[in-house]
Design a protein around this motif. Structure first.
Motif, short mmCIF file in Angstrom:
data_model
loop_
_atom_site.label_atom_id
_atom_site.label_comp_id
_atom_site.label_asym_id
_atom_site.label_seq_id
_atom_site.Cartn_x
_atom_site.Cartn_y
_atom_site.Cartn_z
N TRP A 70 -3.12 -7.96 -22.25
CA TRP A 70 -2.07 -6.94 -22.13
C TRP A 70 -1.74 -6.29 -23.47
N TYR A 89 2.95 -2.19 -18.53
CA TYR A 89 4.30 -2.75 -18.69
C TYR A 89 4.66 -3.58 -17.46
N TRP A 90 4.35 -3.04 -16.29
CA TRP A 90 4.68 -3.68 -15.01
C TRP A 90 4.05 -5.07 -14.94
N ASP A 91 2.76 -5.16 -15.36
CA ASP A 91 2.05 -6.44 -15.30
C ASP A 91 2.57 -7.45 -16.29
N GLN A 92 3.33 -6.99 -17.28
CA GLN A 92 3.95 -7.89 -18.25
C GLN A 92 5.42 -8.14 -17.92
N SER A 93 5.86 -7.64 -16.75
CA SER A 93 7.25 -7.77 -16.30
C SER A 93 8.23 -7.03 -17.21
N LYS A 94 7.74 -6.01 -17.87
CA LYS A 94 8.62 -5.16 -18.70
C LYS A 94 9.16 -4.05 -17.80
N TRP A 95 10.08 -4.45 -16.90
CA TRP A 95 10.51 -3.55 -15.83
C TRP A 95 11.24 -2.31 -16.35
N LYS A 100 10.90 -5.00 -7.64
CA LYS A 100 10.73 -6.14 -8.55
C LYS A 100 12.04 -6.47 -9.28
N GLN A 101 12.89 -5.46 -9.42
CA GLN A 101 14.17 -5.67 -10.11
C GLN A 101 15.32 -5.92 -9.14
N THR A 158 8.57 -0.88 -8.53
CA THR A 158 9.28 -1.38 -9.72
C THR A 158 10.75 -1.67 -9.38
#
Length: 521
Positions: free
Chosen positions: A420, A456-462, A500-501, A497
């Protein structure tokens, strides 16, 4: 893009180095750039000694050498020579002399080929304005300069500016030439007018204005049929252009029907092994490919490849292109081994024929890397993609569109390996350079923003993902409309997204809108 420079083979003056000049011209015509370059360098050196560095015939020989560099993708060498020609002509002839304007246009084309849109645009604006003052607003050379500037606007995603200029060119041609009727127009004028209409259609097409593009292309095709006959090469080209617009709208049946007709007419007129016939077969194969008709596509592409090998030789650029097209069809059927064998051969022949850093060689390396990637051969893919990226940076510069594409491909391979940090680093660079080069709302800029959001999404950087996805969605709604497939895709990504939040209300609202708009398409 219209390159205004021409090679003056029919001349009244003679020099002792003319034999080199003529042989270089033959090499040019056959694509033997290396041999042509050696002779062109010798001609330039001899003319500089004999006539001086600023003599018109010396400058013409320098222009011919620049052209050979340009054809090999040696942009830096071509640019250096073209700057010399332009500056000497400005000093000798003045800023507004036709030959000076031609040299400025040639330099702009080299900037254009390197993705240096700002430099190209600046020169082309100057050429256009001086042509308007010198020759008048409706002179053919003025209209050519306007069209060149429009193409530069188009490549920067400045659709409105491009469309405005191209409509102006088309209207001036119509006013100047009258209606496209064989009794009132010379053949060259007819072709000019129809070309202008085709250029406007292409700009409509690039903006997703399918209806307007289709309407103009139908008109061009019908006028060509009336003026030239149903089987004339230009008529068939007009049919192919219309077929491409049908193709982009997913009107496969209409596209296929036209392409079959073009292919059959060329087979009757030119024979089954003529290059134009083979190209039309390749175009039809592409339409089969898009419909998932792999068997039909593969059958045609095998025939095109075999005939190209017989007619042009195994290492000709057209033969290599046909092999690459067949490899793509193999890939889409999951025939990875067959695809890889062909792509390795294309890459090796390109390296031998064109050199390891030629743009076409780099494309073949990138294609093979894509096949490795699809097979999960990450190490092999990554190695090739790093090499392509580094060579592109050296050859074209860090901000050239092809360099950014190569960086994006490598980022994708990093992403597939869950690297990532490496993927994100490259995608940030791509996004920032596209924002600077193309503007905040260009489709390629928005695509790069979407790719970074995905990482970003795959790193949970929502939060970071959401911010980018909102911007992409809003810009696509303005640029493409609320029901365009790309707009709906960006809405779906943002909804995911939100989910996920735990933002259920926002997610459900977007998903409902996507569903409703999809039903109306």
């Amino acid at each position: 893009m219209n390159q205004l420079y021409y090679f003056d083979i029919f001349k009244t003056y003679t020099y002792y180095d003319d034999i080199y000049d003529h042989f270089a011209y033959v090499f040019d015509c056959n694509g033997n750039w290396t041999e042509g370059e050696i002779l062109r360098v010798e001609v330039v050196e001899k003319r500089q000694q004999l006539l001086g560095p600023a003599h018109p015939h010396t400058l013409r020989s320098i222009g011919n050498l620049a052209s050979i560099y340009w054809n090999q993708g040696k942009w830096t060498e071509a640019e250096k020579l073209q700057v010399i020609i332009m500056e000497k002509r400005q000093q000798q002839l003045g800023l507004a002399h036709p030959d000076t304007l031609i040299s400025m246009g040639n330099l702009a084309l080299t900037y254009w080929s390197q993705g240096k849109w700002t430099e190209a645009e600046k020169l082309q604006v100057e050429v256009m304005e001086k042509s308007q003052q010198l020759l008048g607003p409706a002179h053919p050379s003025t209209l050519t300069s306007i069209e060149n500037l429009a193409l530069t606007y188009r490549n920067q995603g400045k659709w409105t500016e491009a469309e405005k200029l191209q409509v102006e060119v088309m209207k001036k041609s119509q006013q100047q030439l009258g209606p496209a009727h064989p009794d009132t127009l010379c053949q060259a004028c007819q072709h000019s007018l129809l070309r202008d209409m085709g250029n406007v259609a292409l700009t409509y097409w690039n903006q997703g204005k399918w209806t307007e593009a289709e309407k103009l292309k139908v008109e061009v095709m019908e006028k060509k049929q009336q003026l030239l006959g149903p089987a004339h090469p230009d008529t068939l080209r007009g049919m192919e252009n219309l077929a491409s617009t049908y193709w982009d709208q997913g009107k496969w049946t209409e596209a296929e029907k036209l392409k079959v007709e073009v292919m059959e007419k060329r087979q009757q007129q030119l024979g089954s092994a003529h290059p134009d016939t083979l190209r039309s077969m390749g175009n039809l194969a592409l339409t089969y490919w898009d419909q998932g008709k792999w068997t039909e596509a593969e059958k045609l592409q095998v025939e095109v490849m075999e005939k190209s090998q017989q007619l042009l030789g195994p290492a000709h650029p057209s033969t290599l292109r046909s092999m690459e097209n067949l490899a793509v069809t193999y890939k889409d059927q999951g025939k990875w081994t067959e695809a890889e064998i062909l792509q390795v051969e294309v890459m090796e022949k390109s390296q031998q024929l064109l050199g390891p850093s030629h743009p076409d060689t780099l494309i073949s390396m990138g294609n093979l890397a894509g096949t490795y990637r699809n097979q999960g051969k990450w190490t092999e893919a990554e190695k090739l993609q790093v090499e392509v990226m580094e060579k592109s940076q050296q050859l074209l510069g860090s901000a050239h569109p092809d360099t950014l594409t190569s960086m994006g491909n490598l980022a994708g391979t990093y992403w597939n390996q869950c690297k990532w940090t490496e993927a994100e680093k490259l995608q940030v660079i791509i996004m920032e350079k596209r924002q600077q080069l193309l503007g905040l709302a260009h489709p390629d800029t928005l695509r790069s923003m979407g790719n970074l959001a995905s990482t970003y999404w795959d790193q949970s950087k929502w939060t970071k993902a959401e911010k980018l996805e909102v911007e992409v969605m809003e810009k696509r709604q303005l640029l493409l409309g609320p029901a365009h497939p790309d707009t709906l895709l960006s809405m779906g990504n943002l909804a995911a997204t939100y989910r996920k939040q735990g933002q259920w209300t926002e997610a459900e609202k977007l998903e409902g809108e996507v569903m409703e708009r999809t039903q109306h398409i």
